[in-house]
Design a protein around this motif. Structure first.
Motif, mmCIF file in Angstrom:
data_model
loop_
_atom_site.group_PDB
_atom_site.id
_atom_site.type_symbol
_atom_site.label_atom_id
_atom_site.label_comp_id
_atom_site.label_asym_id
_atom_site.label_seq_id
_atom_site.Cartn_x
_atom_site.Cartn_y
_atom_site.Cartn_z
ATOM 1 N N ALA A 293 0.823 -1.207 0.000
ATOM 2 C CA ALA A 293 0.000 0.000 0.000
ATOM 3 C C ALA A 293 0.858 1.258 0.000
ATOM 4 C CB ALA A 293 -0.920 0.011 1.212
ATOM 5 N N LEU A 294 2.010 1.200 0.682
ATOM 6 C CA LEU A 294 2.869 2.375 0.773
ATOM 7 C C LEU A 294 4.261 1.949 1.203
ATOM 8 C CD1 LEU A 294 3.449 3.419 4.028
ATOM 9 C CD2 LEU A 294 0.960 3.574 3.889
ATOM 10 N N LEU A 295 5.223 2.825 0.937
ATOM 11 C CA LEU A 295 6.594 2.650 1.414
ATOM 12 C C LEU A 295 6.852 3.686 2.497
ATOM 13 C CD1 LEU A 295 9.497 1.192 0.558
ATOM 14 C CD2 LEU A 295 10.026 3.577 0.040
ATOM 15 N N ALA A 296 7.354 3.241 3.633
ATOM 16 C CA ALA A 296 7.738 4.142 4.719
ATOM 17 C C ALA A 296 9.251 4.303 4.722
ATOM 18 C CB ALA A 296 7.266 3.598 6.061
ATOM 19 N N CYS A 297 9.714 5.550 4.747
ATOM 20 C CA CYS A 297 11.151 5.839 4.753
ATOM 21 C C CYS A 297 11.415 6.893 5.843
ATOM 22 C CB CYS A 297 11.590 6.334 3.382
ATOM 23 S SG CYS A 297 13.371 6.471 3.156
ATOM 24 N N PRO A 298 11.392 6.456 7.113
ATOM 25 C CA PRO A 298 11.425 7.405 8.236
ATOM 26 C C PRO A 298 12.835 7.760 8.696
ATOM 27 C CG PRO A 298 11.048 5.198 9.058
ATOM 28 C CD PRO A 298 11.206 5.066 7.570
ATOM 29 N N GLY A 321 5.342 3.401 -8.823
ATOM 30 C CA GLY A 321 3.990 3.846 -8.518
ATOM 31 C C GLY A 321 3.564 3.615 -7.092
ATOM 32 N N LEU A 322 4.506 3.270 -6.211
ATOM 33 C CA LEU A 322 4.164 3.030 -4.811
ATOM 34 C C LEU A 322 4.198 4.347 -4.041
ATOM 35 C CD1 LEU A 322 3.565 0.996 -2.548
ATOM 36 C CD2 LEU A 322 6.048 0.741 -2.234
ATOM 37 N N PRO A 323 3.105 4.763 -3.424
ATOM 38 C CA PRO A 323 3.103 6.008 -2.638
ATOM 39 C C PRO A 323 4.076 5.917 -1.457
ATOM 40 C CG PRO A 323 0.866 5.242 -3.065
ATOM 41 C CD PRO A 323 1.784 4.120 -3.455
ATOM 42 N N CYS A 324 4.692 7.042 -1.116
ATOM 43 C CA CYS A 324 5.746 7.050 -0.107
ATOM 44 C C CYS A 324 5.465 8.067 0.999
ATOM 45 C CB CYS A 324 7.097 7.373 -0.743
ATOM 46 S SG CYS A 324 7.655 6.152 -1.945
ATOM 47 N N VAL A 325 5.879 7.689 2.203
ATOM 48 C CA VAL A 325 5.943 8.608 3.335
ATOM 49 C C VAL A 325 7.411 8.700 3.738
ATOM 50 C CG1 VAL A 325 5.239 9.081 5.702
ATOM 51 C CG2 VAL A 325 3.646 7.947 4.138
ATOM 52 N N GLY A 326 7.966 9.895 3.750
ATOM 53 C CA GLY A 326 9.361 10.087 4.128
ATOM 54 C C GLY A 326 9.481 11.119 5.226
ATOM 55 N N SER A 327 10.718 11.312 5.685
ATOM 56 C CA SER A 327 10.982 12.313 6.719
ATOM 57 C C SER A 327 11.704 13.507 6.102
ATOM 58 C CB SER A 327 11.826 11.702 7.843
ATOM 59 O OG SER A 327 13.067 11.248 7.332
ATOM 60 N N ASP A 328 11.820 14.566 6.888
ATOM 61 C CA ASP A 328 12.389 15.824 6.386
ATOM 62 C C ASP A 328 13.899 15.875 6.559
ATOM 63 O OD1 ASP A 328 12.344 15.946 9.145
ATOM 64 O OD2 ASP A 328 11.594 18.008 9.253
ATOM 65 N N GLY A 342 3.484 12.719 -2.341
ATOM 66 C CA GLY A 342 3.723 11.863 -1.187
ATOM 67 C C GLY A 342 3.548 12.679 0.076
ATOM 68 N N LEU A 343 3.947 12.109 1.197
ATOM 69 C CA LEU A 343 3.825 12.801 2.476
ATOM 70 C C LEU A 343 5.182 12.857 3.166
ATOM 71 C CD1 LEU A 343 0.494 11.216 3.789
ATOM 72 C CD2 LEU A 343 0.794 13.470 2.712
ATOM 73 N N VAL A 344 5.462 13.985 3.809
ATOM 74 C CA VAL A 344 6.715 14.183 4.540
ATOM 75 C C VAL A 344 6.369 14.533 5.983
ATOM 76 C CG1 VAL A 344 8.834 15.546 4.738
ATOM 77 C CG2 VAL A 344 7.932 14.969 2.475
ATOM 78 N N VAL A 345 7.033 13.867 6.926
ATOM 79 C CA VAL A 345 6.830 14.153 8.347
ATOM 80 C C VAL A 345 8.161 14.533 8.974
ATOM 81 C CG1 VAL A 345 4.878 12.560 8.486
ATOM 82 C CG2 VAL A 345 7.175 11.736 9.045
ATOM 83 N N GLU A 346 8.086 15.145 10.146
ATOM 84 C CA GLU A 346 9.306 15.521 10.858
ATOM 85 C C GLU A 346 10.031 14.263 11.318
ATOM 86 O OE1 GLU A 346 10.734 18.229 14.696
ATOM 87 O OE2 GLU A 346 8.623 18.174 14.080
ATOM 88 N N GLN A 347 11.345 14.262 11.139
ATOM 89 C CA GLN A 347 12.129 13.093 11.530
ATOM 90 C C GLN A 347 11.971 12.809 13.025
ATOM 91 O OE1 GLN A 347 15.943 12.950 12.701
ATOM 92 N NE2 GLN A 347 16.343 15.125 12.908
ATOM 93 N N LEU A 353 4.203 10.102 11.840
ATOM 94 C CA LEU A 353 4.354 9.028 10.861
ATOM 95 C C LEU A 353 3.128 8.120 10.869
ATOM 96 C CD1 LEU A 353 6.095 7.497 8.796
ATOM 97 C CD2 LEU A 353 7.167 6.297 10.727
ATOM 98 N N ALA A 354 2.624 7.800 12.061
ATOM 99 C CA ALA A 354 1.423 6.961 12.169
ATOM 100 C C ALA A 354 0.233 7.640 11.493
ATOM 101 C CB ALA A 354 1.122 6.663 13.630
ATOM 102 N N VAL A 355 0.066 8.933 11.708
ATOM 103 C CA VAL A 355 -1.038 9.662 11.088
ATOM 104 C C VAL A 355 -0.918 9.636 9.569
ATOM 105 C CG1 VAL A 355 -2.042 11.962 10.769
ATOM 106 C CG2 VAL A 355 -1.476 11.148 13.072
ATOM 107 N N ALA A 356 0.302 9.884 9.056
ATOM 108 C CA ALA A 356 0.506 9.907 7.601
ATOM 109 C C ALA A 356 0.235 8.539 6.985
ATOM 110 C CB ALA A 356 1.931 10.367 7.288
ATOM 111 N N MET A 357 0.733 7.492 7.614
ATOM 112 C CA MET A 357 0.494 6.156 7.069
ATOM 113 C C MET A 357 -0.989 5.800 7.136
ATOM 114 S SD MET A 357 3.821 3.878 8.190
ATOM 115 C CE MET A 357 3.462 3.924 9.961
ATOM 116 N N GLY A 358 -1.650 6.136 8.234
ATOM 117 C CA GLY A 358 -3.075 5.879 8.349
ATOM 118 C C GLY A 358 -3.875 6.619 7.290
ATOM 119 N N ARG A 359 -3.454 7.846 6.996
ATOM 120 C CA ARG A 359 -4.138 8.633 5.967
ATOM 121 C C ARG A 359 -4.054 7.950 4.611
ATOM 122 N NH1 ARG A 359 -2.088 14.662 4.181
ATOM 123 N NH2 ARG A 359 -3.625 15.008 2.484
ATOM 124 N N LEU A 360 -2.899 7.436 4.275
ATOM 125 C CA LEU A 360 -2.747 6.761 2.988
ATOM 126 C C LEU A 360 -3.488 5.428 2.959
ATOM 127 C CD1 LEU A 360 0.978 7.443 2.003
ATOM 128 C CD2 LEU A 360 -1.073 8.264 0.847
#
Length: 405
Positions: A293-298, A321-328, A342-347, A353-360
């Motif tokens: 569903a997504l790639l997490a890169c925290p 084509g895999l949606p990504c969540v990464g850090s800043d 994609g989505l970026v969260v504070e490192q 990160l949980a909120v961003a992944m849940g959103r996707l």
């Protein structure tokens, strides 16, 4: 073609080759070879890994494993005798006070190969030992040299002085992989004018497909080391599970933190839903991405300052084509534009990160939009066939200037 119009034969100086985590170097060499450039690879240390990406089999360049130990004084003397006629030999001791005996011996061996093979330019990846040896070898052989800086070599607090400022002032060209890095280098090293060239991937090997609407697995890929932030990911997964969500996640990779991460997974009660899978061939990683569903890169900044520059796995995931969540961290926000592709969260912020992944996970339409936008970003800015010619121009320009001098 005349000699002046042919691509300069180039020697790549790297600490180890191949390395499972350094596919960007393999991608770069393959793209150079497509343009007709002859590459020689000089590896300074032995291979430590047992798993390698399949792209390595397509590299034509010869690999010279430069001995890092001499067998006694006779071998050292023979090396010195062979080096006497190298242009830079007489000034060796005065110019490189930071070098160790091993660095000098390896540099002499490379300089002799440069002379014998007609190599016109040396390029080092990372500003540590590879840059040290490339710098000395280029001076000995009378050729130009350049270096690509990534992240650890810029920001890590090494126990021993790496003399980066000395190397950057001496290099004929300095390249780095993000605008963030380039700005930092200009601020911290007077007179250095780095060229920013993004790492790239071979898009022909990463066919885009839209994410599956029903997909629920969270995927992470990388070495199990502090800077990858997988401990933050596990805490975020615990938070999602505490909300009553059915959590499914895989972490692909190996490294020194494996035991700690396994213990964390167990203590969070995630043993049945979060798997550490070890390293996998690239084809299997691509298959995992296709079903996720997504790639997490925290990524995080480690206690020693170490951090990621521009994780190749993000390029690969977005190309597929895999949606990504990464850090800043460092250059990641240059690739993932928060809310656009994609989505970026504070490192270090597990809750964010949980909120961003849940959103996707909850919004298949958002995943589809990020999927298409992510592919467009990679096609525009991270196509290896577009980016490597810019690096080749750096090599040829500096080599041509030396020939004309």
């Amino acid at each position: 073609m005349t000699r002046s119009t042919l691509p300069a034969r180039t020697g790549y100086v790297v600490k180890r080759y191949p390395r499972f985590s350094e596919t960007f170097i393999v991608n770069e060499i393959l793209a150079h070879e497509e343009t007709g450039r002859q590459i020689d690879i000089f590896a300074l240390r032995s291979v430590e890994e047992s798993h390698f990406q399949d792209a390595i089999s397509r590299v034509r360049a010869a690999v010279t494993r430069v001995p890092d130990r001499l067998r006694g004084t006779d071998e050292f003397w023979h090396l010195i005798q062979a080096a006497r006629d190298l242009p830079g030999f007489a000034s060796l001791a005065a110019r490189f006070p930071e070098a160790s005996g091993r660095d000098v011996a390896q540099a002499i061996a490379i300089a002799l190969a440069v002379r014998d093979r007609g190599i016109e330019h040396l390029h080092a990846h990372f500003g540590t030992v590879a840059a040290t040896v490339a710098r000395i070898a280029a001076a000995l052989a009378g050729v130009t040299w350049s270096v690509t800086l990534h992240a650890k070599d810029i920001y890590c607090h090494y126990a021993e002085n790496q003399h980066l400022d000395l190397k950057l002032r001496d290099a004929d060209a300095v390249v780095t992989v993000s605008d963030y890095n380039a700005a930092h280098l200009r601020r911290s090293h007077d007179g250095v004018r780095p060229v920013r060239i993004y790492n790239g991937i071979d898009l022909d090997r990463f066919a885009w497909q839209p994410p599956r609407a029903e997909a629920q697995e969270i995927l992470a890929v990388g070495r199990l080391v502090e800077k990858k932030g997988f401990h933050i990911l596990i805490e975020a997964l615990r938070m999602l599970a505490a909300q009553g969500r059915p959590v499914r996640a895989r972490i692909i990779g190996a490294g020194e933190e494996e035991a700690d991460l396994r213990a964390q997974i167990a203590s969070c009660g995630l043993g049945g839903s979060v798997r550490l899978c070890g390293p996998m061939p690239q084809a299997e990683v691509r298959a995992a991405m296709a079903g996720a569903a997504l790639l997490a890169c925290p990524c995080v900044i480690g206690e020693d300052g170490n951090r990621d520059g521009m994780p190749t796995v993000l390029l690969e995931a977005m190309a597929l084509g895999l949606p990504c969540v990464g850090s800043d961290v460092t250059g990641i926000p240059e690739l993932i534009r928060d809310g656009e592709n994609g989505l970026v969260v504070e490192q270090g912020d597990a809750a964010a990160l949980a909120v961003a992944m849940g959103r996707l996970l909850d919004d298949a339409g958002l995943r589809a939009r990020f999927s298409r936008a992510g592919r467009d970003t990679v096609e525009r800015d991270y196509d290896i066939r577009r980016n490597v010619p810019h690096l080749g121009e750096v090599f040829d320009r500096t080599a041509a200037a030396r020939r004309a001098a």
